[in-house]
Design an enzyme around this catalytic site. Structure first.
Site, PDB file in Angstrom:
ATOM      1  N   THR A 207     106.285  81.221 -10.212  1.00  0.00           N
ATOM      2  CA  THR A 207     105.551  80.165  -9.503  1.00  0.00           C
ATOM      3  C   THR A 207     106.242  78.811  -9.704  1.00  0.00           C
ATOM      4  OG1 THR A 207     103.449  81.281  -9.694  1.00  0.00           O
ATOM      5  CG2 THR A 207     103.345  78.895  -9.675  1.00  0.00           C
ATOM      6  N   ARG A 235      93.898  89.690  -3.607  1.00  0.00           N
ATOM      7  CA  ARG A 235      93.860  88.974  -4.892  1.00  0.00           C
ATOM      8  C   ARG A 235      94.390  87.529  -4.754  1.00  0.00           C
ATOM      9  NH1 ARG A 235      97.798  86.359  -8.440  1.00  0.00           N
ATOM     10  NH2 ARG A 235      97.093  86.613 -10.572  1.00  0.00           N
TER      11      ARG A 235
HETATM   12  N1  ASP Z   1      99.925  82.175 -11.893  1.00  0.00           N
HETATM   13  C1  ASP Z   1     100.405  82.886 -10.746  1.00  0.00           C
HETATM   14  C2  ASP Z   1      99.346  83.854 -10.286  1.00  0.00           C
HETATM   15  O1  ASP Z   1      98.731  84.481 -11.125  1.00  0.00           O
HETATM   16  C3  ASP Z   1     101.667  83.630 -11.013  1.00  0.00           C
HETATM   17  C4  ASP Z   1     102.777  82.805 -11.617  1.00  0.00           C
HETATM   18  O2  ASP Z   1     102.533  81.839 -12.302  1.00  0.00           O
HETATM   19  O3  ASP Z   1     103.929  83.122 -11.383  1.00  0.00           O
HETATM   20  O4  ASP Z   1      99.181  84.012  -9.120  1.00  0.00           O
END
Ligand code: ASP
Length: 347
Positions: A207, A235
């Site tokens: 992310t 989700r």
């Molecule tokens: N926090 C993000 C999610 O759970 C994933 C990530 O941080 O890469 O969608």
């Protein structure tokens, strides 16, 4: 003898000056490109260089906005565009795939000056979801729009729309195939999947996020993501949930998180950092570490970036690496990837 004493005094003076300088350093923009299993041994020199170059480019784009007396919000949005447009990160182009082989993107932005916020979730045709989040904040009366509704809105406000195939990258597609095989093997051996709708637990997340402090003293935070590989049932993670993955308040801090989203939602991590600073008077580093420790205690992993109203930075993570960087008011910047970096000012 005299010379030795002078030399010692001089050394002591230089050390004191360095310490004072480090303490005074004011950061104006901080970014992350995801936390996870990011290890030197798994990375080629070329790929590592590509990450460092892109992180530096993003920092400089945001810094330019701040230097020209632009707003923290503009800096966050423009910086995240650079990361969303790069296939290296799990956001925009380069987002991970869902179980069904789609790219469903989430993003959020928050304005610390007025506590306004906007977010989109599960979108598949908006080139830069962070701009859609900002449009929700500024051009609608809502905070969070999802799926087709969010896309209709983005089209109506004139954002750039793309065919869903724009987000495809081979690397992420292969990542999904690996996750599907892993899941099938687990099911065959009678084990339940470690987490419904998840990928391989310790794969990197990727992310992107940015927090900024402008010359008017305003803080802003933004996060953009494709979520987690092999996610199912529509989700949605923590990134577009205000207070969980993204939060900004001029009174305390701007925060953007990355990691296993469900744990960040349950622990309201981004807001927790602000609350610890506000109610308990913790410094940003202590607040960030305390909030992240709750994620770890619950069994989750990841990291976060936090920038307080004085320009102090914290970037804790409990994975082997986190793509990250920060730039100071005077344009000095640092880009780091692995755990053993950042023994200097940043950590
Ligand atoms: N926090 C993000 C999610 O759970 C994933 C990530 O941080 O890469 O969608």
């Amino acid at each position: 003898m005299k010379i030795k004493r002078r030399l010692r005094l001089f050394l002591l003076f230089s050390i004191l000056l360095t310490v004072a300088h480090a303490q005074q350093k004011k950061y104006v923009l901080v970014i992350h490109g995801g936390a996870g299993t990011i290890e030197r041994g798994r990375m080629t020199a070329e790929l590592e260089q590509a990450y460092r170059t892109k992180l530096r480019e993003a920092l400089l784009v945001g810094y330019e906005v701040i230097k020209q007396h632009g707003s923290a919000l503009d800096a966050v949005e423009k910086t995240i565009h650079v990361l969303e447009d790069s296939p290296l990160f799990n956001a925009g182009k380069g987002a991970v795939f869902t179980h069904e082989g789609k790219n469903e993107l989430d993003a959020a932005i928050m304005d610390g000056a007025r506590l306004r916020a906007g977010a989109v979730a599960g979108v598949t045709t908006i080139q830069n979801p962070i701009s859609a989040a900002r449009a929700v904040m500024e051009k609608s009366e809502h905070v969070l729009l999802a799926r087709e509704g969010a896309e209709d809105f983005a089209r109506q406000v004139g954002l750039r729309m793309v065919d869903p195939s724009y987000f495809y990258t081979k690397e992420r597609w292969d990542g999904l195939q690996k996750a599907l095989q892993h899941e099938a093997a687990q099911e065959k051996s009678g084990k339940t999947a470690a987490r419904l709708g998840g990928g391989i637990q310790d794969d990197k997340f990727g992310t992107v996020g940015c927090v900024a402090l402008d010359n008017q003293g305003n803080l802003a935070a933004g996060t953009s993501t494709g979520g987690m590989t092999n996610k199912k049932f529509g989700r949605i993670g923590d990134s577009p949930i205000i207070g969980a993955g993204t939060y900004a308040n001029n009174a305390s801090v701007a925060v953007s998180c990355t990691g296993w989203g469900e744990f960040y939602i349950r622990n309201v991590v981004a807001y927790d950092v602000a609350a610890l600073m506000d109610y308990k008077n913790l410094k940003v580093q202590d607040a960030a570490e305390t909030a992240l420790a709750k994620v770890a205690k619950a069994g989750g992993n990841g990291g976060l970036i936090a920038l307080d109203k004085e320009g102090n930075v914290a970037m804790p993570f409990n994975t082997s690496g986190m793509y990250r960087g920060a730039i100071s008011a005077t344009g000095e910047f640092e880009v780091e990837i692995y755990k053993d970096e950042g023994v200097g000012d940043l950590n």
